[in-house]
Scaffold this active site. Sequence first.
Site, PDB file in Angstrom:
ATOM      1  N   VAL A   1       0.840  -1.200   0.000  1.00 50.28           N
ATOM      2  CA  VAL A   1       0.000   0.000   0.000  1.00 50.28           C
ATOM      3  C   VAL A   1       0.877   1.254   0.000  1.00 50.28           C
ATOM      4  O   VAL A   1       0.632   2.205  -0.749  1.00 50.28           O
ATOM      5  CB  VAL A   1      -0.960  -0.005   1.207  1.00 50.28           C
ATOM      6  CG1 VAL A   1      -1.623   1.362   1.383  1.00 50.28           C
ATOM      7  CG2 VAL A   1      -2.016  -1.087   1.038  1.00 50.28           C
TER       8      VAL A   1
ATOM      9  N   GLN B   1       2.418   1.815  -3.398  1.00 52.33           N
ATOM     10  CA  GLN B   1       1.453   2.339  -4.352  1.00 52.33           C
ATOM     11  C   GLN B   1       1.074   3.781  -4.038  1.00 52.33           C
ATOM     12  O   GLN B   1       0.944   4.611  -4.937  1.00 52.33           O
ATOM     13  CB  GLN B   1       0.184   1.464  -4.342  1.00 52.33           C
ATOM     14  CG  GLN B   1      -1.006   2.035  -5.092  1.00 52.33           C
ATOM     15  CD  GLN B   1      -0.743   2.222  -6.578  1.00 52.33           C
ATOM     16  OE1 GLN B   1       0.116   1.549  -7.146  1.00 52.33           O
ATOM     17  NE2 GLN B   1      -1.484   3.126  -7.210  1.00 52.33           N
ATOM     18  N   GLU B   2       0.922   4.094  -2.761  1.00 55.83           N
ATOM     19  CA  GLU B   2       0.442   5.409  -2.366  1.00 55.83           C
ATOM     20  C   GLU B   2       1.469   6.520  -2.621  1.00 55.83           C
ATOM     21  O   GLU B   2       1.124   7.586  -3.129  1.00 55.83           O
ATOM     22  CB  GLU B   2       0.060   5.418  -0.882  1.00 55.83           C
ATOM     23  CG  GLU B   2      -1.216   4.650  -0.554  1.00 55.83           C
ATOM     24  CD  GLU B   2      -2.471   5.433  -0.926  1.00 55.83           C
ATOM     25  OE1 GLU B   2      -2.347   6.530  -1.491  1.00 55.83           O
ATOM     26  OE2 GLU B   2      -3.574   4.936  -0.642  1.00 55.83           O
ATOM     27  N   SER B   3       2.695   6.291  -2.241  1.00 60.38           N
ATOM     28  CA  SER B   3       3.665   7.395  -2.251  1.00 60.38           C
ATOM     29  C   SER B   3       5.025   7.044  -2.825  1.00 60.38           C
ATOM     30  O   SER B   3       5.863   7.942  -2.964  1.00 60.38           O
ATOM     31  CB  SER B   3       3.875   7.892  -0.814  1.00 60.38           C
ATOM     32  OG  SER B   3       4.539   6.892  -0.048  1.00 60.38           O
TER      33      SER B   3
ATOM     34  N   TYR C   1      -5.567   0.860  -8.637  1.00 55.04           N
ATOM     35  CA  TYR C   1      -4.956   0.832  -7.307  1.00 55.04           C
ATOM     36  C   TYR C   1      -4.982  -0.582  -6.732  1.00 55.04           C
ATOM     37  O   TYR C   1      -3.964  -1.092  -6.252  1.00 55.04           O
ATOM     38  CB  TYR C   1      -5.728   1.795  -6.411  1.00 55.04           C
ATOM     39  CG  TYR C   1      -5.233   1.914  -4.989  1.00 55.04           C
ATOM     40  CD1 TYR C   1      -4.382   2.941  -4.623  1.00 55.04           C
ATOM     41  CD2 TYR C   1      -5.636   1.014  -4.000  1.00 55.04           C
ATOM     42  CE1 TYR C   1      -3.936   3.073  -3.316  1.00 55.04           C
ATOM     43  CE2 TYR C   1      -5.195   1.131  -2.698  1.00 55.04           C
ATOM     44  CZ  TYR C   1      -4.350   2.160  -2.360  1.00 55.04           C
ATOM     45  OH  TYR C   1      -3.909   2.281  -1.070  1.00 55.04           O
TER      46      TYR C   1
END
Length: 673
Positions: free
Chosen positions: A508, A511-513, A619
Site C-alpha cells: 500500500v 502504491q500510495e507514495s 490501485y
Amino acid sequence: MLARQKFYRNHFFSVIGLSLGLFCSQVSATTLDQQRQLYQDAKQSIKASEFGKLDSIKAKLADYPLLPYVEAAQLSKQLASVTQKQISEFGKQYPDVPVTTQLQQRWLNQLIRQKRWKAYLPALAKSGINGSEKYECYRRHALMETGHKAKAIAGIDAFWNVGHSRPDACDSSFEYWQKTKGGPSSALATSRFWKSVAAKQMSLAKYLRRFITAKQDKAVIDRFYKIQANPELLTKKNALKDDTLANRETYLYGLTRLSLSKPAAAAKTWLTVRDTLKFNTKRKESLNRRLASRLQSKAPKGALKLIEQLGDNQDETIQNRLFRTALIKEDWQEVFRLISNLPEETQKNERWVYWRTLAASHTQGLTPAASQAFVTLSKERSYYGLLAADILNRPFSLNPTATKPAGKALNTLAETPAFKRMFELYKQNEHYLARREWNRITQDADSDTFYAAATLAHQWGWHDQAIRGAAKARVWDAIDIRFPAPYTKIFDKMAAELEIDTNWARAVARQESAYQTTVRSSAGARGLMQLMPKTAKQTAKKFDVKYKGVTDLNRPVININLGSAYLAQMQKRFKGNQILATAAYNAGPHRVDQWLKARGHLPMDIWVETIPFRETNKYVRNVIAYHAIYATIAGESKHSLEQPAFELALQDAVGAKQSKTLRKQIKQQLSAY
C-alpha cells in the site's frame, strides 16, 4: 558512496559583495559535514538579515555545491536594493542551476510591483524566459507605459485570438489596439468565439459577441445560442447542413449538452453526422467516449448497441465499457467477441490475454494451459501474470535484471555539478529543489542516463525519485530499485501488533507514495501511506496513537502506524477480505459497501476488474501485484494468492456459464487471496 566523496572545485565561484582576495583568505579546510551545517547557518543568517555574519559563512562555502542557492537566497532577500547587473551576473555564473530561473522570475515580479517598466523590458530580454503569457502581457504593458505603443500592439491579432482569457496585464495594449486600429475585426472575433466554444469558455464567448458585426456571422452565432438553450433542435433531419467550423462546433457542443438528458437521442444524431463532417479526430473520439459513458450511466433501451456503434470496434475505451457490462453479466460469448474485435496488437495486452483465455475456456473448450499466450502471461511480474500463474499452478516470477549501469558511468554522473547539488539538496531534506535539479539534468536524457540516475538516487536512499527514474528508463526488471524496502522495522512492528500482513502494508505504501515521506495529494492526503487528516485523527483516537496534528503525518513512524491501523480496521470491517479492504483504503468503505450491494455476487477477479472507479481499479490491481512481489522478495514460500488472510467473502454468480471445473479451480485459487 557519493556522501563520502570529496567535492573539488570545478567552477570559478565569485560571491556577490566579496572580492576574490577575501574568498581566498577565508577559505579553510572545512569538512563536508561542517559545510552542511554552515549552509543551514547561512539560511538562518539570511532570514535574520545578518549579512555581515553571512559573508564569513559564505567564504567557507566556496567549494560547497549549494553555494548558488545561498547567493540566490541572499539576492531574493535584498531584492528591493538589487541591481539588474547583479541579477545578470548571477545568471551568467550559474546558467544551468534551476534556482537561476526562479531568481529571475522574482526579479521580474519585483520590477512589476514597483512599476519600473523601463527596467522591466531589458530585464525580461536578458532573463531568457520565453513563452510565459504573464510576462508577455507585462512586456506589452511596459511598452505602452514607456511610450512604445506601436511595438506594444505588434502581432497582437494572433496574440489576442486564443480560446481563453488573457491576463489583465494585456488589457492596456488590447484597449489601445481597439481604440486606434479598430481591432478586432468581426472575422477575427468570430474565429476566437469558436475557439472559446471549443475550450468551453462560454463566458468569454459571450463577451466576444459584441465584436461580431458581420450579418452572416451574427446569424450563425444566434443559431448556436438557440441550440444551446434547446439542444434537441439538433435531432431534426439536416439541422446543420454544410461542413463549416461553426456547424462542427455547434454539433460537438450541442450534442454534449443533449447527452446529459437524452443520451440515446444525442448518440443517434451524432452517428448520422460524425463521418459526413470533417471533425477533428481527437475531439470526435472524445465525444464518442462521452456519449458512451452517458449511455452506460443512463442505460436507455438499445444503449449497448449504440455504444458499440460509437466504438466501431476500434476504440479500446468504449470496447472496455461493453466488456465490463458483459463481464458483470458473465456473458462469456460476448466477452470473447468484444475482445476478439479489438485490433490484434491491442489483444496482446496482458489484460485482454487473461480474459480472452478465460472466455475461450468455456465458449470453445480451450484450457488455459493450451494457450501459449496465457502460459507466457503466467511468467510476467504483474497482476494478470499473478492470476495466470496461480491458475496454471506455477510459481510467481520476479524476473529481476542482472545488468546494472557501469561503475564508471555512475561515477561520471555523480561528479557532475548538477548531481552534486542534487545530492546535497537531498541530504538537506530540500527534496523539492532536488527534484528541480533532477528535471533539469534529465530533460533530454536517454534511457541509460535515466537508469544511472535512478541507481544513484537508490544508493542515496531517495526511493521515490529512484522509482520514477527507473520507470522513465523503462527498466521494469530492476527490482531492487523499483521495490525497495525502507522502514522495515516499523512496518514489521506495526504489522505484528495489528495482526496484518506486513507485505500488504508495504504494498500500500509503495502504491500510495513510492515512499515519499512528505508528499501531499491534491485532496490533502499526506505522507507515506497517504492518510487524510480526518482519517488519521479518528484512527489515532481509536487505536490510542499519540498524534499531535497533520505535521505528524510526515513522520514515517506515525504515518506507518496510523496507515497500518486503518488497514487493520478495514480488514476487520470486511471480514478478513484484504481485496475489499484495499479498495476501501483507497475509495472509502461506504463506496465499497455500495459496490458490494450492486454486484457483490461476482467472483473476485471479475469484481476487481469491474470496480467503477478507474483509480481504485488500478490501485487494487497494483497493490495485489506489489504484495506478491514483496512477499516473494521476502522469501515467503506462499505468494499472495495463497495467504489465508485473503479469503473471499463473495460467492459465484448463480447461473454462470463458465466451465464448472475451471471456475472451481479459479475460485479455489482466488478465494485464498
